[in-house]
Design a protein around this motif. Structure first.
Motif, short mmCIF file in Angstrom:
data_model
loop_
_atom_site.label_atom_id
_atom_site.label_comp_id
_atom_site.label_asym_id
_atom_site.label_seq_id
_atom_site.Cartn_x
_atom_site.Cartn_y
_atom_site.Cartn_z
N LYS A 267 0.82 -1.20 0.00
CA LYS A 267 0.00 0.00 0.00
C LYS A 267 0.87 1.26 0.00
N LEU A 268 1.96 1.25 0.75
CA LEU A 268 2.85 2.40 0.78
C LEU A 268 3.52 2.62 -0.57
N GLU A 269 3.94 1.56 -1.23
CA GLU A 269 4.56 1.69 -2.55
C GLU A 269 3.57 2.22 -3.58
N LYS A 270 2.31 1.78 -3.51
CA LYS A 270 1.31 2.30 -4.43
C LYS A 270 1.01 3.77 -4.15
N LEU A 271 0.99 4.16 -2.87
CA LEU A 271 0.76 5.56 -2.53
C LEU A 271 1.88 6.43 -3.07
N VAL A 272 3.11 6.01 -2.91
CA VAL A 272 4.24 6.78 -3.41
C VAL A 272 4.21 6.87 -4.93
N SER A 273 3.86 5.77 -5.59
CA SER A 273 3.77 5.79 -7.05
C SER A 273 2.68 6.75 -7.52
N ARG A 274 1.55 6.76 -6.83
CA ARG A 274 0.47 7.67 -7.21
C ARG A 274 0.85 9.13 -6.97
N LEU A 275 1.55 9.40 -5.87
CA LEU A 275 1.98 10.77 -5.59
C LEU A 275 3.01 11.25 -6.61
N ARG A 276 3.86 10.35 -7.09
CA ARG A 276 4.83 10.74 -8.11
C ARG A 276 4.14 11.08 -9.42
N GLU A 277 3.11 10.31 -9.79
CA GLU A 277 2.37 10.62 -11.00
C GLU A 277 1.65 11.97 -10.88
N GLU A 278 1.03 12.20 -9.73
CA GLU A 278 0.33 13.46 -9.54
C GLU A 278 1.31 14.63 -9.49
N ALA A 279 2.51 14.39 -8.97
CA ALA A 279 3.50 15.47 -8.95
C ALA A 279 3.95 15.83 -10.36
N ASP A 280 3.94 14.86 -11.26
CA ASP A 280 4.35 15.12 -12.64
C ASP A 280 3.24 15.73 -13.49
N TYR A 281 1.99 15.35 -13.19
CA TYR A 281 0.89 15.75 -14.07
C TYR A 281 -0.17 16.60 -13.38
N SER A 282 -0.05 16.80 -12.08
CA SER A 282 -1.09 17.54 -11.36
C SER A 282 -1.02 19.02 -11.70
N ILE A 283 -2.17 19.68 -11.57
CA ILE A 283 -2.25 21.12 -11.82
C ILE A 283 -2.61 21.86 -10.54
N GLN A 284 -2.43 21.22 -9.37
CA GLN A 284 -2.65 21.89 -8.11
C GLN A 284 -1.57 22.94 -7.87
N CYS B 63 -1.57 20.23 0.95
CA CYS B 63 -1.53 18.84 0.47
C CYS B 63 -0.31 18.61 -0.42
N LYS B 64 0.00 19.61 -1.26
CA LYS B 64 1.15 19.46 -2.15
C LYS B 64 2.45 19.42 -1.36
N LYS B 65 2.55 20.24 -0.32
CA LYS B 65 3.75 20.23 0.51
C LYS B 65 3.89 18.92 1.27
N PHE B 66 2.75 18.40 1.78
CA PHE B 66 2.79 17.13 2.51
C PHE B 66 3.19 15.98 1.59
N ASP B 67 2.69 16.01 0.35
CA ASP B 67 3.08 14.98 -0.63
C ASP B 67 4.57 15.05 -0.92
N LYS B 68 5.11 16.25 -1.00
CA LYS B 68 6.54 16.39 -1.26
C LYS B 68 7.37 15.84 -0.10
N ALA C 233 10.01 12.85 -0.49
CA ALA C 233 11.41 13.07 -0.12
C ALA C 233 11.89 12.10 0.95
N ALA C 234 10.99 11.71 1.86
CA ALA C 234 11.39 10.83 2.96
C ALA C 234 11.35 9.35 2.57
N TYR C 235 10.58 8.98 1.56
CA TYR C 235 10.42 7.56 1.22
C TYR C 235 11.74 6.89 0.83
N PRO C 236 12.59 7.48 -0.04
CA PRO C 236 13.85 6.78 -0.37
C PRO C 236 14.72 6.50 0.84
N PHE C 237 14.78 7.44 1.80
CA PHE C 237 15.59 7.22 3.00
C PHE C 237 14.98 6.14 3.89
#
Length: 353
Positions: free
Chosen positions: A124-141, A147-152, A156-160
């Motif tokens: 579930k965490l991997e799918k959430l991160v994948s969805r956030l990456r897609e929205e970061a690339d294509y979102s218009i927010q 919400c955008k800051k929290f997603d960032k 940023a913390a997931y790779p570590f």
């Protein structure tokens, strides 16, 4: 030379402690089963979305439920998970040989929760991160929204966090190889158990538990007789399921290899068809009602297009905002109905734009 190096690949049969190759192999077994089943459900869902679409949408939850039933059966019957029993291993309390002993109640429940819950939360965490990456690339927010800051922060913390998680397991495996740890995984330490080899006494006890029958006095009662039959039937189904899974492991691993990225690239290069021609401009009386008569009008909002964006799966052009929200909620082209995703949006920049 071979005799001197034989201890590297396998331990002595008299030792209860399994080798690192055995414990790693049993972990990779369940890691191969999940993606293979996932692809099987995907094929069924694509062939008949109405009938099998629910299985595809709720695959993680259904797989977790089946995994819970499977692991519960093996922990109560063999004091091990399915993959551990497949490789002739069992779970025993830390610091004991576990000969003739079964898991204590708290060890049983800890093992069950860690075997089932941790993989589910990780997926579930991997799918959430994948969805956030897609929205970061294509979102218009707006990039300054909360919400955008929290997603960032999450991205940023997931790779570590992933690096620390993998390093934690690697540290325990190195200690296990060097003989400084009783278990190769920190999850086993949290459950308070370690792995050991199955003995002849363990196999006899498992056969005895599988072939237990009711007493003759209990069989005299009709209600107890029905319960006995149901218990035997459920036990037979469990044994049949475990046997079927054991036989299907090779098939699932074959599917996992067959649909791997490297093999799929080879298949695509051998069976790639030429690109279809562009859509024909029909006469007005036979023109699709979904398309506007003017080429500069968006088929969704019926206004002059703003930020022209094409769908790579169909080739039709829309406003970027219209196409983004439609694809995000429906995952298909609004004109052709072809399945599509956000990464198929292609921004078009005209010379006068």
């Amino acid at each position: 030379m071979a005799e001197r190096g034989a201890h590297i690949t396998t331990a002595s049969p008299n030792e209860d402690r399994p080798s690192i190759f055995e414990v790693v192999a049993q972990e990779s077994l369940m890691a191969a089963v999940r993606p293979a089943l996932h692809h099987v459900i995907k094929v069924f869902a694509e062939s008949n979305p109405v009938r099998y679409g629910t299985l595809w949408r709720w695959f993680d939850e259904l797989y977790t439920l089946l995994d819970l039933l499977l692991q519960q059966h093996y922990l109560s019957w063999a004091s091990s998970s399915f993959s551990e029993n497949f490789y002739g291993l069992k779970r025993v309390a830390l610091g004991t040989s576990g000969r003739g002993q079964r898991l204590a109640r708290h060890e049983y429940w800890r093992s069950l929760l860690l075997l089932v819950l941790v993989p589910y939360l990780r997926v579930k965490l991997e799918k959430l991160v994948s969805r956030l990456r897609e929205e970061a690339d294509y979102s218009i927010q707006h990039p300054t929204s909360f919400c955008k800051k929290f997603d960032k922060v999450i991205l940023a913390a997931y790779p570590f966090a992933k690096f620390a998680w993998e390093g934690w397991f690697l540290f325990y495996q190195l200690r296990y190889i060097l003989g400084n740890a009783r278990h190769h995984s920190p999850l086993l330490g949290l459950a308070g158990v370690q792995l050991a080899r199955l003995t002849v006494e363990d196999l006899r006890a498992m056969e005895k538990r599988a072939g237990q029958t009711t007493s003759p006095q209990a069989a005299l009662s009709a209600s107890q007789g029905v319960r006995s039959i149901m218990k035997k039937a459920l036990g037979g189904m469990a044994v049949s399921l475990s046997s079927s899974l054991s036989l299907g492991v090779f098939f699932l691993q074959f599917l996992d290899w067959w649909y791997s990225a490297e093999n799929q690239e080879t298949l695509k290069s051998m069976s790639t068809l030429p690109a279809p021609p562009p859509p024909i401009h029909f006469e007005l009386e036979t023109y699709s009602p979904l398309l506007p008569k003017l080429r500069t009008v968006c088929p969704l909002c019926r206004k002059v297009r703003v930020n022209d964006t094409a769908l790579g799966t169909s080739g039709y052009v829309f406003c970027y905002r219209c196409a983004y929200y439609y694809v995000k909620h429906h995952q298909r082209c609004p004109v052709s109905g072809y399945p599509t995703e956000l990464q198929h949006l292609i921004r078009l920049y005209t010379p006068d734009g």
